[in-house]
Write an enzyme that holds these catalytic residues in place. Sequence first.
Site, mmCIF file in Angstrom:
data_model
loop_
_atom_site.group_PDB
_atom_site.id
_atom_site.type_symbol
_atom_site.label_atom_id
_atom_site.label_comp_id
_atom_site.label_asym_id
_atom_site.label_seq_id
_atom_site.Cartn_x
_atom_site.Cartn_y
_atom_site.Cartn_z
ATOM 1 N N GLU A 1 7.838 21.269 -75.278
ATOM 2 C CA GLU A 1 8.465 21.643 -74.008
ATOM 3 C C GLU A 1 7.844 22.915 -73.442
ATOM 4 O OE1 GLU A 1 10.614 19.759 -72.350
ATOM 5 O OE2 GLU A 1 10.322 18.308 -73.972
ATOM 6 N N ASP B 1 5.786 23.227 -69.935
ATOM 7 C CA ASP B 1 6.109 24.257 -68.939
ATOM 8 C C ASP B 1 4.862 25.047 -68.548
ATOM 9 O OD1 ASP B 1 8.754 23.562 -68.826
ATOM 10 O OD2 ASP B 1 9.477 25.207 -70.084
ATOM 11 N N HIS C 1 3.406 16.717 -70.602
ATOM 12 C CA HIS C 1 3.572 15.927 -71.833
ATOM 13 C C HIS C 1 2.463 14.878 -71.949
ATOM 14 C CE1 HIS C 1 7.335 17.687 -73.038
ATOM 15 N NE2 HIS C 1 7.953 17.347 -71.920
ATOM 16 N N HIS D 1 5.940 19.062 -65.008
ATOM 17 C CA HIS D 1 6.280 19.297 -66.421
ATOM 18 C C HIS D 1 6.080 18.024 -67.248
ATOM 19 C CE1 HIS D 1 8.774 20.636 -69.872
ATOM 20 N NE2 HIS D 1 9.198 19.383 -69.853
ATOM 21 N N GLU D 2 6.536 16.881 -66.722
ATOM 22 C CA GLU D 2 6.367 15.618 -67.450
ATOM 23 C C GLU D 2 4.891 15.243 -67.569
ATOM 24 O OE1 GLU D 2 8.807 14.352 -69.026
ATOM 25 O OE2 GLU D 2 10.196 15.783 -68.131
#
EC number: 3.4.24.84
Length: 451
Positions: free
Chosen positions: A388, A392, A311, A307-308
């Site tokens: 976010e 995801d 980003h 997930h990070e």
Amino acid sequence: MIKSFWNDPVIILYILIGVLVIDKLWSIYLIMREIVVVYHVHEVPEVLRPYLSGDLFNAMRTYKLHKSWFTIVNMLWMVVICGCLELYFGFYAYLWELANMIAWLRWMKHEVVVSIIFACIFNLYLLIKSVPGLLYEKYCIVSLVKRQPVIWYFRILNLLLDAILSFLIFSVVVVTIVFLGLALGNFAFLGLFVLALLATSIIILLLPYLIDPVLGKRVPLENQALKLELEQLTARVGFPMRQVHIIRVRDPTTGSNAFFYGSCCLKRIVIFDTLLLNRGFRSGFELPPEDVGKGLRDSQVVAVVAHELGHWKHGHFYKGLAMFTTQLLLTLLLIGLCFPHGPIYEAVGFEPGLQPIIVGYLIIFGYVLLPYFTLSNVCMLTVTRHFEYEADRFAFRLGYAAALRQALLKLYADNLSFPITDDCYSIWHHTHPPMLRRLAQLEWLERNHRL
């Protein structure tokens, strides 16, 4: 007619009071919506039952309700009632006059010195005004997090150090604003914009080297199986594994977390050791009983890192920086428009022609631009929630949707975050989407993928 409104101090005063009341009543309405939603939830959501006991859920619910009612009462007293009285009775003009009286020596009559004295008196007033609420919050709202008792003289020393550091930082800010106002006049906002960009650049450059000593201590990842999975994941997306850091946080009550920040060679993914199962210790005997079993399994940690990486892959750091810069520029342009307008100062009690720089910034930031700040905050929160969801989806495309769902459930239970929220309240307050909505999106992605 608009021109007459803009030039009439009495009308401006009532507009400022009206804007303040409407804005805070809207905030109270949102909190009331949240309270109603929480009141109607009496059982643990089914998806959380394997991770959250009924007793702990009830404690979280009671804490949420207590804290929400306290926020309403505190906002009504601290902001609405006191704020309206301060505006109506010319409180800021009185404090400025008091600061001038204290500056009795000739060299103290310089606006920079008077501004620092004004800021000290104003901060002391804010502290006194907030003491009842701080005491109630500390001693009457029972925290869900157990903390080790601190020796009384250490607590006093920490308070003194915090006060001294806050005073120094605030003094530097006040002096900078006043000097820029004196030197550049109505174009001081441009100087502030340049300084803000410079400070942001310095923070971006120094943050990778400051985050370890501030948050805790960097430690090697001893779990070789997890290390191998992370190496495979980072190699798959082209992110250097050496930039994935494990931080042994100083405060053991720090929530389980991982985050990405930085750019180019300064980028980092930081994983708190509280995210790891039993903080990464091989044996639970090294932890307090209440912390045993907290944290994520290896596959779930990898899903959070995926997930990070989303980003990073989608450039959210750059987009967020561009959004911040745009918002800062618009804010300073509005300040540049309002700052020289004399009737604003007259509306809060100053004599015609008297326009103290620091007071002008306080009034414009705290009252005049309140509607703009409220709306711009909603826009920025909307963008961060979109980030976010996008991260995801990136984790889903890498095949970690199921593990990420399990990780979210465990994290919300470990971090004692109440899982139910009102949608309207969330839009105005939360940087992350509600947990149940994130779960629903991941399930929808998996279901459509199978079809």
